[in-house]
Design a protein around this motif. Structure first.
Motif, PDB file in Angstrom:
ATOM      1  N   ALA A 377     -18.717  24.864 112.496  1.00  0.00           N
ATOM      2  CA  ALA A 377     -19.863  25.000 111.594  1.00  0.00           C
ATOM      3  C   ALA A 377     -19.707  26.250 110.745  1.00  0.00           C
ATOM      4  O   ALA A 377     -19.089  27.239 111.167  1.00  0.00           O
ATOM      5  CB  ALA A 377     -21.163  25.066 112.389  1.00  0.00           C
ATOM      6  N   VAL A 378     -20.269  26.197 109.556  1.00  0.00           N
ATOM      7  CA  VAL A 378     -20.293  27.344 108.644  1.00  0.00           C
ATOM      8  C   VAL A 378     -21.753  27.649 108.330  1.00  0.00           C
ATOM      9  O   VAL A 378     -22.494  26.762 107.872  1.00  0.00           O
ATOM     10  CB  VAL A 378     -19.533  27.054 107.338  1.00  0.00           C
ATOM     11  N   PRO A 389     -22.960  25.008  96.915  1.00  0.00           N
ATOM     12  CA  PRO A 389     -21.966  24.385  97.787  1.00  0.00           C
ATOM     13  C   PRO A 389     -20.617  25.092  97.805  1.00  0.00           C
ATOM     14  O   PRO A 389     -20.085  25.477  96.765  1.00  0.00           O
ATOM     15  CB  PRO A 389     -21.841  22.976  97.208  1.00  0.00           C
ATOM     16  N   GLY A 390     -20.095  25.234  99.009  1.00  0.00           N
ATOM     17  CA  GLY A 390     -18.768  25.789  99.193  1.00  0.00           C
ATOM     18  C   GLY A 390     -17.812  24.714  99.684  1.00  0.00           C
ATOM     19  O   GLY A 390     -18.110  23.996 100.650  1.00  0.00           O
ATOM     20  N   ASP A 503     -23.188  26.075 102.846  1.00  0.00           N
ATOM     21  CA  ASP A 503     -24.339  26.613 102.113  1.00  0.00           C
ATOM     22  C   ASP A 503     -25.042  25.522 101.312  1.00  0.00           C
ATOM     23  O   ASP A 503     -25.429  25.704 100.166  1.00  0.00           O
ATOM     24  CB  ASP A 503     -23.872  27.756 101.198  1.00  0.00           C
ATOM     25  N   ASN A 504     -25.195  24.365 101.953  1.00  0.00           N
ATOM     26  CA  ASN A 504     -25.707  23.173 101.288  1.00  0.00           C
ATOM     27  C   ASN A 504     -26.861  22.602 102.108  1.00  0.00           C
ATOM     28  O   ASN A 504     -26.726  22.343 103.307  1.00  0.00           O
ATOM     29  CB  ASN A 504     -24.581  22.138 101.176  1.00  0.00           C
ATOM     30  N   TYR A 505     -27.997  22.387 101.483  1.00  0.00           N
ATOM     31  CA  TYR A 505     -29.198  21.908 102.168  1.00  0.00           C
ATOM     32  C   TYR A 505     -29.095  20.391 102.388  1.00  0.00           C
ATOM     33  O   TYR A 505     -29.860  19.596 101.856  1.00  0.00           O
ATOM     34  CB  TYR A 505     -30.439  22.273 101.354  1.00  0.00           C
ATOM     35  N   SER A 506     -28.113  20.007 103.179  1.00  0.00           N
ATOM     36  CA  SER A 506     -27.831  18.594 103.420  1.00  0.00           C
ATOM     37  C   SER A 506     -28.759  18.034 104.479  1.00  0.00           C
ATOM     38  O   SER A 506     -29.080  18.706 105.463  1.00  0.00           O
ATOM     39  CB  SER A 506     -26.373  18.440 103.880  1.00  0.00           C
ATOM     40  N   SER A 507     -29.146  16.785 104.312  1.00  0.00           N
ATOM     41  CA  SER A 507     -29.939  16.108 105.339  1.00  0.00           C
ATOM     42  C   SER A 507     -29.041  15.439 106.370  1.00  0.00           C
ATOM     43  O   SER A 507     -29.525  14.842 107.331  1.00  0.00           O
ATOM     44  CB  SER A 507     -30.841  15.061 104.687  1.00  0.00           C
ATOM     45  N   ASN A 522     -28.260  29.242 108.243  1.00  0.00           N
ATOM     46  CA  ASN A 522     -28.547  27.812 108.223  1.00  0.00           C
ATOM     47  C   ASN A 522     -27.198  27.097 108.193  1.00  0.00           C
ATOM     48  O   ASN A 522     -26.507  27.122 107.185  1.00  0.00           O
ATOM     49  CB  ASN A 522     -29.373  27.527 106.971  1.00  0.00           C
ATOM     50  N   ALA A 523     -26.786  26.485 109.311  1.00  0.00           N
ATOM     51  CA  ALA A 523     -25.409  26.001 109.442  1.00  0.00           C
ATOM     52  C   ALA A 523     -25.221  24.568 108.973  1.00  0.00           C
ATOM     53  O   ALA A 523     -26.079  23.713 109.166  1.00  0.00           O
ATOM     54  CB  ALA A 523     -24.958  26.126 110.894  1.00  0.00           C
ATOM     55  N   ASN A 524     -24.045  24.320 108.362  1.00  0.00           N
ATOM     56  CA  ASN A 524     -23.549  22.972 108.099  1.00  0.00           C
ATOM     57  C   ASN A 524     -22.367  22.728 109.034  1.00  0.00           C
ATOM     58  O   ASN A 524     -21.561  23.628 109.274  1.00  0.00           O
ATOM     59  CB  ASN A 524     -23.080  22.825 106.646  1.00  0.00           C
TER      60      ASN A 524
END
Length: 578
Positions: A377-378, A389-390, A503-507, A522-524
């Motif tokens: 996770a990042v 987004p990265g 760094d993306n507010y993904s659902s 806030n991890a993805n």
């Protein structure tokens, strides 16, 4: 009224008058006014003066009761002037406190005043690409748009071509039908001074335009059994080019296609060369390819003592941005990595700046590919209206030296393969002439722009540990979707992307469904199984040792500045207790 009463009144008046006269004559003679102390009135109501470095400032107070006065102007207890006025000059900026005293026979008066010595407002000039000069086809326009530092003073401009003034505007379009070498000079001038940039422009016919190409590196490592694509980049003026590839002197490909797929499996070091030949010239570039042991030779199994979090920052090279150099100092890549390590360890963010800025981290063990579950996770700081987004890349330590110098594989996200997603996108950033100026950039698709310098981030935006006058960052660019929801520039939205980006507010791949309105960590989550080769095919990596996160959009949002990926941590999902 009787005479006795009248006499008493007369005597009372005489005594009263004498008493008054006696009182008035206590300290001075009757009819001579008392001497008064001097009074100073500064010619600044605030007692604060401002002057530019290297310029004279004359302070001329007005005085009362100052006949035959003695004057003394002092700085740090030292007398610097003896007249009623004082002329001050300093070559260095800062605050200076000056004392003034006036003395007469009747007494003294004093004042303290402050002088603020400020920088000259010279209009610093910056022009992207001027250091190398420019080339242009005869009869084709060359648009030149220099940046000039804003000042509070009126500024004039001048363009000269071979010494002859051709324009008094800031921007200029140069065009010549006659081929040859031309010298251009741009000057910006105000009452404080001037700055200028001078450069050459080569005007050529089509067959005179010089050939050019670049290579991202000249030495490659890959595990036996894998393949990599070797190709020159940013090719210019090829005409009827033919590319000939050889391995250890043996020709293996000749084609108009510059790319070559190297897939030798026998371990060893290979000398690979490519020669570009056209009607005018022949140019060669030699590369070295190390075929390393098969995957697994340098695998590092996790133990009970293994840390979930990355244990080192191997590289930290941001693009210019408003948080670069802010709150830290780094003069070398080693120092920059140490700064990034401390920030991550403290739970703070590392900003990657504009497009292409990146951080590379390593671990104390190899992270396994679970085959479909999330592997690592990042942490970023995305929230509902802000996704920056990265792109995430992974690497195995294929040569076993503990360094991220092997083959990078991109993790495929939701935008992979879409027409608006650009592979091999490159942006070159140019060091500005002064710290407070915008940073200019050009890209490999003919685009230009700036990273805007914002008033509330005063430090230089160009990384302090990059000594070169320009540097180029290359990677995958996603479509920028940011927009001004307010319509007046006050409220910007950066919508999320479906999945696969830091760094993306993904659902889909966030670890939480919270709105995260405070922009906390806030991890993805990411899957190693999403790693792809140069041709989009699965890389089939059993494990990885390094992770790179790279800002994936080239965009800015008015007063908010550039879109920049932030990283707060990277960790192994199956070791972490998060």
């Amino acid at each position: 009224m009787d005479n006795d009463t009248e006499m008493k009144r007369l005597l009372f008046c005489v005594f009263a008058a004498c008493a008054v006269l006696a009182s008035c004559n206590k300290d001075e003679e009757i009819g001579v006014p008392a001497a008064r102390k001097p009074v100073i009135t500064l010619d600044s109501e605030t007692a604060v003066y401002k002057v530019k470095a290297g310029r004279d400032l004359t302070i001329s107070p007005s005085y009362e009761n100052a006949d035959d006065a003695q004057y003394a102007w002092t700085i740090d207890g030292r007398v610097v002037g003896r007249g009623p006025s004082y002329t001050f000059r300093s070559e260095t900026t800062g605050r200076v406190f000056v004392g003034l005293s006036v003395t007469t026979a009747a007494g003294s008066a004093s004042e303290e005043l402050r002088i603020d010595v400020v920088e000259l407002e010279i209009p610093a000039v910056s022009l992207a690409g001027a250091d190398e000069g420019f080339m242009v086809l005869a009869g084709k326009p060359l648009e030149l748009k220099p940046l000039v530092a804003e000042t509070s003073l009126p500024t004039t401009y001048s363009w000269r071509v071979d010494g002859t003034e051709v324009s008094a505007e800031k921007d200029y379009v140069f065009m010549q039908e006659q081929s040859g070498e031309y010298t251009l000079r741009f000057e910006a001038r105000n009452e404080d001074g001037e700055d200028a940039v001078e450069f050459g422009v080569r005007v050529s016919t089509a067959d005179e335009m010089p050939f050019s190409w670049t290579f991202d590196r000249t030495e490659y490592n890959l595990s036996s059994g894998r393949a990599i694509r070797l190709s020159p980049l940013d090719i210019e003026s090829t005409l009827d080019a033919l590319y000939t590839w050889t391995i250890d002197g043996e020709q293996v490909q000749q084609s108009s296609d510059p790319a070559f797929v190297f897939d030798r499996t026998e371990q060893g070091t290979y000398a690979v060369a490519v020669v570009m030949t056209n009607a005018l010239m022949s140019v060669e570039q030699t590369l070295t390819v190390h075929v390393c042991p098969p995957e697994g030779r340098y695998y590092r199994a996790k133990t009970a003592a293994s840390s979930a979090d990355c244990d080192r920052v191997c590289e930290f090279l941001p693009a210019p941005g408003q948080f670069v150099n802010e709150g830290y100092t780094a003069a070398t890549m080693e120092e920059a990595c140490a700064v990034a390590e401390k920030l991550l360890a403290a739970g703070s963010y590392v900003s990657l700046g504009g497009f292409g800025g990146s951080i590379v981290v390593g671990f104390d063990h190899s992270i396994d590919n679970s085959g479909g579950d999330y592997d690592f996770a990042v942490e970023g700081n995305s929230f509902e209206s802000s996704s920056e987004p990265g792109i995430v890349w992974v690497m195995q330590d294929e040569n076993g030296d503990g360094l991220p110098n092997d083959t990078w594989y991109e993790l495929k996200g939701s935008e992979w393969g879409k027409p608006e997603t650009v592979q091999d996108y490159a942006v070159t950033y140019y060091k500005p002439a002064s710290e407070g100026m915008d940073v200019q950039w050009t890209d490999n698709r003919g685009g230009t722009g700036t990273i805007d310098h914002l008033a509330f981030h005063e430090q230089a935006y160009y990384p302090a540990w990059v000594e070169a006058e320009s540097y180029t960052l290359r990677g995958t660019r996603l479509e920028a979707r940011n927009y001004d929801q307010s319509g007046d520039g006050t409220y910007w939205i950066l919508p999320p992307y479906d999945w696969g980006y830091a760094d993306n507010y993904s659902s889909v791949d966030r670890l939480t469904n919270r709105p995260n309105s405070t922009a906390a960590a806030n991890a993805n989550r990411f899957r190693i199984s999403d790693a792809v080769r140069f041709d989009g095919q699965p890389a089939n990596l059993r494990y990885v040792d390094f992770v790179k996160i790279q800002t994936g959009i080239n965009a800015k949002c008015g007063w908010l500045g550039e879109a920049s990926t932030e990283v707060l941590g990277v960790y192994d999902c199956r070791v972490s207790k998060r």
